[in-house]
Design an enzyme around this catalytic site. Structure first.
Site, PDB file in Angstrom:
ATOM      1  N   VAL A  24       7.899   6.911  16.642  1.00 41.70           N
ATOM      2  CA  VAL A  24       7.622   7.479  15.316  1.00 41.70           C
ATOM      3  C   VAL A  24       6.384   8.366  15.342  1.00 41.70           C
ATOM      4  CG1 VAL A  24       7.139   6.949  12.896  1.00 41.70           C
ATOM      5  CG2 VAL A  24       8.739   5.522  14.196  1.00 41.70           C
ATOM      6  N   ARG A  55      -4.049  11.206   2.514  1.00 40.18           N
ATOM      7  CA  ARG A  55      -3.037  12.270   2.549  1.00 40.18           C
ATOM      8  C   ARG A  55      -2.222  12.319   1.260  1.00 40.18           C
ATOM      9  NH1 ARG A  55      -1.965  14.388   7.778  1.00 40.18           N
ATOM     10  NH2 ARG A  55      -3.325  13.459   9.331  1.00 40.18           N
ATOM     11  N   CYS A  98      -5.240   8.536   8.688  1.00 40.85           N
ATOM     12  CA  CYS A  98      -5.514   8.041  10.032  1.00 40.85           C
ATOM     13  C   CYS A  98      -5.106   9.056  11.094  1.00 40.85           C
ATOM     14  CB  CYS A  98      -4.773   6.720  10.265  1.00 40.85           C
ATOM     15  SG  CYS A  98      -5.440   5.347   9.291  1.00 40.85           S
ATOM     16  N   ASP A 148       4.124   0.456  12.177  1.00 42.91           N
ATOM     17  CA  ASP A 148       2.889  -0.235  11.802  1.00 42.91           C
ATOM     18  C   ASP A 148       2.890  -1.709  12.199  1.00 42.91           C
ATOM     19  OD1 ASP A 148       1.384   1.853  10.533  1.00 42.91           O
ATOM     20  OD2 ASP A 148       2.807   1.805   8.888  1.00 42.91           O
ATOM     21  N   LYS A 168       0.832  -1.210   0.000  1.00 43.15           N
ATOM     22  CA  LYS A 168       0.000   0.000   0.000  1.00 43.15           C
ATOM     23  C   LYS A 168       0.861   1.253   0.000  1.00 43.15           C
ATOM     24  CE  LYS A 168      -2.851   2.553   3.327  1.00 43.15           C
ATOM     25  NZ  LYS A 168      -1.792   3.483   3.760  1.00 43.15           N
ATOM     26  N   ASN A 169       1.928   1.258   0.792  1.00 47.87           N
ATOM     27  CA  ASN A 169       2.749   2.456   0.932  1.00 47.87           C
ATOM     28  C   ASN A 169       3.679   2.705  -0.246  1.00 47.87           C
ATOM     29  OD1 ASN A 169       1.537   2.983   3.350  1.00 47.87           O
ATOM     30  ND2 ASN A 169       3.235   2.290   4.617  1.00 47.87           N
TER      31      ASN A 169
END
Length: 443
Positions: A339, A100, A124, A317, A28-29
């Site tokens: 983080v 974002r 989020c 994550d 996803k990232n």
């Protein structure tokens, strides 16, 4: 793409070990940033292994608003930027609250159109993640930023030029911003204290395929030599290491045995060390179509101490799903989040289910932390093992949501999980995967 979930409530009958095989696709990232990068090319791009998740749908809608033709041929996502055009602010705002990503459109749109608009940004709620550095970096490249009633208007009346930048923190988003802007800026850009996550390196590889000249030096220094034009790309992204870890934690928490096809050891090394140290077992299959099998070998899980950090540290994550497993470990586990400053709110739901988790403002770890004297709750102590019981849960954000889902699967009794649409932002076909693994869930 998947049809959107028609219901937002999932009933979970817990207590059944997850067992079986699933597959993960592109990260996803990386995928969403790869789609934005297609704006820079003067020819179509082809992106393979694209997950069917909500974030991809949002970026696709934004690209199509800007004139990019996007279509799925069944094997790959094709992106044709031949007719890039300005989009209306109202149209952009319809999608902006869901992601974002719009901030990363700025560099490519300034190169293609000479202007870009930043609406309200979503994502989020795990910390402010301000866009100040994004804007400052774009100014350093020569962009002008003007506040309007509709948002922020960026223009580049004299074009964009290379510059020297140093990040105060190795931010992934800020590094992506610089890369997507610098590749066609006039001259050389030097970025210090850059993020070097696997998804960043994969984005660099993709941009290099398009014709970019990018060097990754030691000590988090990236140098980009601007070029006059970029072509399209054909790229298969790295697998989603967050999803891999999430299913691994689910297997461990439920006493299960899950094989994740597509998972790669090289992306998971830090996670695998912790997974093994707490008592989990895994084997790696490097053959084509292989992956990693994760299982609970029996016996007690062991408490551990971990700190999140930028790559190659333990990924932020990864901590939320793993903490569910740590509620079943014997002894006291310590988690220090370095983080994001607001990432431990999900623990209250676990306590509601029977876990014993205390959260603190102190730094419970040896890593220098930005949050230590700023009154943020960013450390946790987990006492276990604890018996988890079913409960009514409301998902606050994507990663916390999957952790709540894992807890519901591990708990005795029935849980009602509200807000599961958020999980669709980052986990492809998660309901079908749960069914394939033997979970008893009802939407």
């Amino acid at each position: 793409m998947n049809a959107p979930l028609t219901d937002d409530l999932l009933t979970v009958h817990g207590g059944t070990p997850l067992q079986g095989e699933i597959r993960v696709r592109g990260a996803k990232n990386l995928v969403s940033k790869a789609m934005v990068a297609a704006l820079l090319g003067d020819a179509p791009s082809r992106l393979f292994d694209v997950p069917r998740i909500r974030d991809v749908e949002v970026v696709r809608d934004l690209l199509e608003l800007h004139g990019v033709r996007v279509y799925d041929d069944g094997d790959a996502l094709l992106l044709d930027p031949a007719n890039v055009e300005r989009a209306g602010v109202e149209e952009i705002n319809v999608h902006a609250g869901s992601s974002r990503i719009p901030i990363l459109f700025c560099g490519p749109l300034l190169h293609r159109l000479g202007q870009a608009i930043i609406p309200d940004l979503g994502g989020c709620h795990i910390g402010p993640r301000p866009i100040d550095f994004h804007l400052q970096a774009l100014r350093e490249f020569g962009a002008m930023v003007e506040k309007t009633d509709e948002g922020l208007l960026l223009t580049a009346p004299h074009g964009l030029r290379g510059t020297k930048l140093e990040l105060p923190f190795p931010s992934v988003g800020a590094t992506e911003q610089v890369l997507l802007t610098a590749v066609m800026a006039d001259g050389v850009t030097e970025l210090r204290n850059a993020a070097v996550e696997p998804e960043i390196i994969d984005l660099i590889c993709l941009l290099q395929k398009m014709g970019a000249i990018i060097s990754v030096h030691t000590d988090r220094v990236i140098e980009i030599e601007g070029v006059d034009r970029l072509s399209g790309y054909a790229h298969r992204p790295i697998p989603d290491r967050i999803e891999v870890a999430s299913w691994a934690a689910a297997a461990l928490s439920t006493g299960g045995d899950v094989t994740v096809h597509g998972a790669r050891q090289v992306d998971m090394m830090t996670f695998l060390n912790i997974f093994r140290s707490v008592g989990g077992a895994y084997t790696v299959d490097d053959t084509p179509g292989g992956g990693i099998r994760f299982w609970h070998p029996g016996g007690d899980l062991k408490a551990t101490a971990l700190e999140t950090g930028v790559h190659p540290g333990f990924m932020t994550d990864w901590q939320q799903p793993l903490v569910v497993a740590l509620t079943q470990a014997s002894g006291l586990s310590i988690v220090h989040e370095t983080v994001y400053e607001q990432r431990l709110g999900y623990t209250s739901a676990l306590n509601q289910m029977g876990a014993t988790i205390q959260v603190y403002r102190n730094c419970l770890g040896g890593t220098p932390c930005r949050f230590g004297r700023r009154n943020f709750i960013h450390s946790a102590v987990i006492a276990g093992p604890s018996k988890l019981n079913g409960a009514d849960l409301r998902i606050p954000d994507l990663r916390a949501g999957f952790s709540h889902l894992i807890a519901a699967l591990a708990a005795e009794g029935i849980s009602r999980v509200h807000g599961v649409k958020l999980i669709h932002r980052g986990y492809e076909d998660f309901l079908a995967k749960l069914t394939a693994l033997g979970a008893h869930v009802e939407l």
